[in-house]
Design a protein around this motif. Structure first.
Motif, mmCIF file in Angstrom:
data_model
loop_
_atom_site.group_PDB
_atom_site.id
_atom_site.type_symbol
_atom_site.label_atom_id
_atom_site.label_comp_id
_atom_site.label_asym_id
_atom_site.label_seq_id
_atom_site.Cartn_x
_atom_site.Cartn_y
_atom_site.Cartn_z
ATOM 1 N N GLN A 322 92.118 99.570 -12.058
ATOM 2 C CA GLN A 322 92.288 100.974 -12.404
ATOM 3 C C GLN A 322 93.284 101.130 -13.558
ATOM 4 N N PRO A 328 88.058 103.719 -11.570
ATOM 5 C CA PRO A 328 88.552 104.134 -10.245
ATOM 6 C C PRO A 328 88.586 102.953 -9.275
ATOM 7 N N SER A 329 89.673 102.864 -8.530
ATOM 8 C CA SER A 329 89.813 101.752 -7.589
ATOM 9 C C SER A 329 88.766 101.794 -6.488
#
Length: 369
Positions: A322, A328-329
């Motif tokens: 990220q 996005p993680s």
């Protein structure tokens, strides 16, 4: 029409076949997750590179991967022991928090001015291991007795016991074990009870060594002892085991005790290695993720630790992905789920082979449509 796929006479069970199917499954999962990167305007190659670099290519990241792997490996080993005996236990979340609670209680007794006074780690750790293992084993044994004696469904019962254990811990840290302050948590454990770091300049602690030792012990139990053999036979065919003189009920309860004890030691490792105090929600679902690790390791105790390191490293690498690639993680967690699905589906590669050149289909003769 040509026939491209043919069923094997026997599944390919060699180590090379299993490893090859696993690698193909992981690569396929990464390819399947690639469109998620494009959807946010990121390069999947850069994203995967950041994930792997953060988790495994730096000492700090690898240390965090080992920290995440230790409790996962211990719960996976508990899953292997219990499931090998035909006991489908899913109550490791409860065993985890109860093991941490028992260790907290003992650790607070060893604080300065407490009943047991300060204890060196060489004396505290064996006592804490024995206590947490006994508490977790006794907790899981209740489900084992209900299954062996009354034929209860251990899956449903063990899932419900998770909530009982979690709510019990919430009561303790909100009441009898609560430290002064506004947060529901226990007092901090004495530093003499903390697990030592094993890699300089990292957070990797001795919990990974406990998991390594447990992996060897579980392998020896299931592969080299009569008791382990009887547990496996009781799980594969209870009727044949009874005919051979094996007390199936006793072996099932023993498997429940051992599996629950290993789950409780996972809570000890997390407490003494990371949290250093009992807090609400400290399990974070690790009791269920550990079951997934056991499945990915194909219930092989030797394969548990590297599988746990890889799975834990993906969690660590999600944050690095990220930061470095702007991804996005949550994509990393989606990738974890895809890997599980594809690895389980990869068994088809061991049962079916690709034929080239394709074989002609057999005629059905004069059979009616």
């Amino acid at each position: 029409m040509a026939r491209w796929i043919e069923k094997r006479l026997a599944p390919a069970d060699s180590r090379l076949a299993i490893a090859g199917a696993t690698v193909i499954a992981v690569v396929t999962a990464m390819l399947a997750a690639s469109p998620l990167f494009f959807a946010v305007g990121a390069d999947p190659v850069l994203g995967y590179r950041a994930l792997l670099r953060e988790a495994f290519a730096t000492p700090r990241g690898f240390g965090f991967s080992l920290v995440r792997a230790a409790p996962l490996a211990l719960i996976a080993l508990g899953t292997i022991v219990s499931w090998s005996a035909g006991f489908g236990y899913l109550g490791f979340e409860g065993c985890f928090v109860l093991g941490a609670t028992a260790t907290t209680w003992l650790g607070l007794l060893t604080a300065d001015g407490a009943a047991l006074g300060p204890l060196p780690l060489a004396l505290f750790l064996p006592a804490a291991l024995l206590l947490s293992f006994s508490v977790g084993g006794a907790w899981a044994s209740v489900v084992g007795v209900l299954r062996a004696r009354f034929g209860g469904n251990e899956v449903l019962i063990s899932l419900m016991t998770n909530y009982v254990a979690i709510l019990l811990v919430q009561y303790l840290i909100s009441g009898p074990m609560r430290a002064p302050g506004g947060l529901p948590q226990s007092a901090r454990l004495p530093q003499t009870t903390w697990l030592p770091f094993i890699i300089p300049d990292t957070r990797a602690h001795a919990g990974i060594l406990i998991a390594l030792a447990a992996s060897g012990l579980v392998w020896a139990l299931l592969r080299k002892t009569v008791t382990g053999y009887e547990m496996v036979v009781a799980g594969l065919n209870p009727a044949a085991a009874r005919y051979g003189g094996v007390d199936v009920s006793r072996k099932l309860v023993l498997a429940a005790f051992l599996g629950g004890g290993l789950g409780a030691i996972a809570g000890l490792v997390e407490l003494l290695g990371v949290q250093h105090r009992l807090v609400d929600g400290m399990s974070g679902g690790v009791g269920f993720v550990g079951v997934v690790v056991a499945l990915l390791a194909r219930l092989n105790p030797i394969a548990v630790l590297p599988t746990a390191v890889i799975f834990g490293g993906m969690t660590v690498g999600a944050d690095g992905m990220q930061r470095s690639a702007g991804v996005p993680s949550s994509i990393a967690y989606i990738l974890q789920g895809l890997i599980v699905l594809f690895v389980l589906a990869a068994d088809l590669l061991r049962r079916y082979g690709i034929v080239y050149p394709p074989l002609p289909r057999a005629r059905r003769g004069n059979a009616l449509p």
